[in-house]
Enzyme design. Structure first.
Site, short mmCIF file in Angstrom:
data_model
loop_
_atom_site.label_atom_id
_atom_site.label_comp_id
_atom_site.label_asym_id
_atom_site.label_seq_id
_atom_site.Cartn_x
_atom_site.Cartn_y
_atom_site.Cartn_z
N LYS A 22 27.46 72.49 29.96
CA LYS A 22 27.24 71.09 30.30
C LYS A 22 26.97 70.90 31.79
O LYS A 22 26.02 70.24 32.18
CB LYS A 22 28.47 70.27 29.88
N ASN A 23 27.83 71.48 32.63
CA ASN A 23 27.72 71.23 34.06
C ASN A 23 26.45 71.84 34.66
O ASN A 23 25.89 71.30 35.62
CB ASN A 23 28.95 71.75 34.78
N ARG A 97 28.27 60.06 35.31
CA ARG A 97 28.46 60.52 36.69
C ARG A 97 27.36 61.51 37.10
O ARG A 97 26.94 61.54 38.25
CB ARG A 97 29.84 61.17 36.85
N ASP A 121 34.69 60.66 33.83
CA ASP A 121 36.10 60.77 33.50
C ASP A 121 36.98 60.02 34.48
O ASP A 121 36.70 59.97 35.68
CB ASP A 121 36.54 62.25 33.51
N ASP A 320 38.69 72.49 35.34
CA ASP A 320 38.40 72.00 34.00
C ASP A 320 39.19 72.73 32.91
O ASP A 320 39.23 72.26 31.77
CB ASP A 320 36.90 72.13 33.70
N MET A 342 43.02 69.36 42.59
CA MET A 342 41.77 68.68 42.91
C MET A 342 41.66 67.26 42.36
O MET A 342 40.93 66.44 42.91
CB MET A 342 40.58 69.54 42.44
#
Length: 437
Positions: A22-23, A97, A121, A320, A342
C-alpha cells in the site's frame, strides 16, 4: 458501516499471498504525473486508499487503462489543473492522506500544486511541515487558506536545487521532495532522508524514467535535476506490513501458514523481531513458513531485563507493525514493553484487548506493558469498533484466536489497507463473515 463476524478458536492452514505494498503504491501512483509518457505499474493492491488515489488521478485527466489484475497503464499527457481548485477535489483529497504526494510532481512539472488538508488514520499528529519546507527550499512559494483548510505551492519560474536537512525522516515528505527535485534545475541534496524499501523503489522507478538520483538506500540523497522524464514499467513490492500481520496471525491461532514470495531482502528487522517473541519462522526460498506452535516464549535481554519492542525510522522496526506485535504478546510466555514512539494515539485500542481478557498496562500514550497468558487463558469474544487500519487488523487477529463469536464494526478501516481480507482468510480456514450495513 460494514461489519465482520468472526468465530474464533479455529486453527488455519495453507498458503497466503501478500498483496502489493500500500505505502509504495501511493508514492508510485503519484509519480506517473511527472511524465506525459505511458507508465505501467504491476502488483497494485485493490484496496480503498489506493483506489481513491487512482480516482483522483483520473479526475486530474490521467488516462488509465486496466491491463489485468493489479496491472494498470497511466498516461498523464493532458492534465486538468482546474480540478485542483474544485469542490470535488477538496472532498476527495481530504479523505486520503496519501493525496499529499501529488503536490511534488505537479509542482515540478506544472509549477503549482494544491491539496486540501488530508485525512487518514487518527493515530496522532502527523505534520506536513517537512513536505512544504522542502518545496520552499526548492524555491516554491507557499500559501494556506485557513478558512478552507487548503494548501498551495507555486513556482511559475521553476524549481532550483538546494541542500536541505529534513527535520524528520518523513517517508511521504521525502518522496514528495524527491519527486519535485528530479525536474529542478541543478543539484538537490536531501540529508536525513527516509530510506524505507518503498522509498528506494520510488527512486529506482524515477531513475528508470531518466532521473539522476544517487545514494538510494541511504539517508542522503543527491539528485541532479533533468529536463524531462520518460515512461517505464514498474512492479510494486509485496506489503511488508501484511506479511508481518500474517506472521502474527499464525502465532496467535497456532496455525501452519506459508506466506509466499515475501521479498526477504526487503523485510529488514521484521523476521528477527517476531523471532524474539519466540515465534518460529523459516526461510524457504522466498517464502516464510510458520509451523503450528503450542507456545512461544519472549526472549529477554542478556542481562535478564524485560524485552522492549520500539518503532524507529527504517532500518528500525516499522511503527505499522507494533499493534500486531502487541496482540501477539498477549498469548506469549513472558512480558514485553511496547514503545510506540512515533504516533501518540496508536495504542489506545488496547482497551478492547483488555475487555477480551488480555493483561495489558497502558503506561502512557506511547508505552504499554503486556503480560502474556501463554495460552493458559483464552481471549474472550466481544464486540469492537476498528479505529484505524493497523488496530483493525490487530483486533481481527485477536478475534480469530478468541473463544466464541466476535463482531468488528467499521471494517472500512481494515479495507483501506487489506485486499479482500475475508475471502483470503476463509481460503485458509477462518470462520469470518462480512455483513454490509
Amino acid at each position: 458501516m460494514g461489519t465482520f463476524q468472526i468465530e474464533g478458536g479455529h486453527r488455519l492452514k495453507g498458503d497466503i499471498h501478500p498483496q502489493g505494498a500500500k505505502n509504495e503504491a501511493l508514492q508510485i501512483l503519484c509519480a506517473v504525473l511527472l511524465t506525459p509518457e505511458e507508465v505501467i505499474i504491476e502488483n497494485i493492491p485493490d484496496i480503498v486508499d489506493v483506489n481513491k488515489l487512482i480516482g483522483i488521478l483520473g479526475n486530474l485527466g490521467v488516462k488509465i487503462q486496466k491491463l489485468g489484475k493489479g496491472k494498470f497503464a497511466f498516461k498523464s499527457d493532458d492534465i486538468n489543473l482546474e480540478y485542483l481548485e474544485s469542490e470535488l477535489f477538496k472532498k476527495e483529497g481530504s479523505s486520503l492522506r496519501g493525496s499529499i504526494m501529488i503536490v511534488g510532481p505537479l509542482l515540478a512539472r506544472f509549477g503549482k500544486g494544491y491539496i486540501p488538508r488530508p485525512g487518514g488514520d487518527k493515530i496522532g499528529r502527523r505534520r506536513l511541515d517537512t513536505h512544504f519546507e522542502g518545496f520552499i527550499n526548492l524555491g516554491a512559494k507557499f500559501r494556506y487558506n485557513k478558512e478552507e483548510r487548503f494548501y498551495g505551492v507555486e513556482a511559475p519560474k521553476g524549481l532550483t536545487g538546494a541542500y536541505m536537512l529534513l527535520d524528520q525522516a518523513s517517508v511521504t515528505g521525502t518522496a514528495n521532495i524527491v519527486m519535485a527535485a528530479v525536474l529542478a534545475k541543478g543539484t538537490t541534496t536531501i540529508y536525513n532522508a527516509a530510506c524505507e524499501p518503498y522509498l528506494q523503489q520510488l527512486c529506482k522507478m524515477l531513475n528508470s524514467m531518466g532521473a539522476d538520483i544517487k545514494g538510494v538506500g541511504s539517508n542522503m540523497l543527491i539528485i541532479d535535476g533533468v529536463k524531462k522524464l520518460g515512461g517505464c514499467t514498474h512492479r510494486v513490492l509485496p506489503d511488508m506490513i501484511e506479511i508481518g500481520s500474517w506472521i502474527g496471525l499464525a502465532a496467535m491461532t497456532r496455525s501452519e501458514i506459508t506466506i509466499k514470495n515475501v521479498s526477504w531482502e526487503n523485510l529488514g528487522l521484521i523476521p528477527n523481531t517476531f523471532r524474539k517473541l519466540g515465534i518460529t519462522l523459516e526461510k524457504r526460498g522466498d517464502d516464510i513458513f510458520i509451523p503450528s506452535q503450542e507456545h512461544y516464549e519472549i526472549q529477554g535481554y542478556i542481562d535478564g531485563s524485560t524485552l522492549t519492542v520500539a518503532d524507529a525510522p527504517w532500518p528500525g522496526f516499522t511503527p505499522d507493525l507494533l499493534s500486531i506485535v502487541l496482540v501477539v504478546c498477549t498469548q506469549a510466555k513472558g512480558s514485553v514493553l511496547i514503545h510506540q514512539k512515533m504516533f501518540e494515539s496508536r495504542l489506545f485500542f488496547v482497551d478492547k484487548l483488555i475487555d477480551m481478557g488480555a493483561r495489558i498496562i497502558l503506561c502512557d500514550p506511547h508505552r504499554a506493558t503486556v503480560m502474556g497468558h501463554d495460552f493458559t487463558s483464552e481471549l474472550k469474544a466481544t464486540t469492537m469498533v476498528s479505529p484505524d487500519i493497523r488496530a483493525g487488523i490487530s483486533l481481527l487477529i485477536a478475534a480469530l484466536s478468541a473463544k466464541g463469536t466476535s463482531t468488528i464494526h467499521n471494517i472500512e478501516q481494515i479495507d483501506r489497507g487489506y485486499e479482500n481480507i475475508d475471502e483470503r482468510l476463509r481460503a485458509i480456514g477462518a470462520k469470518i463473515t462480512r455483513l454490509d450495513s
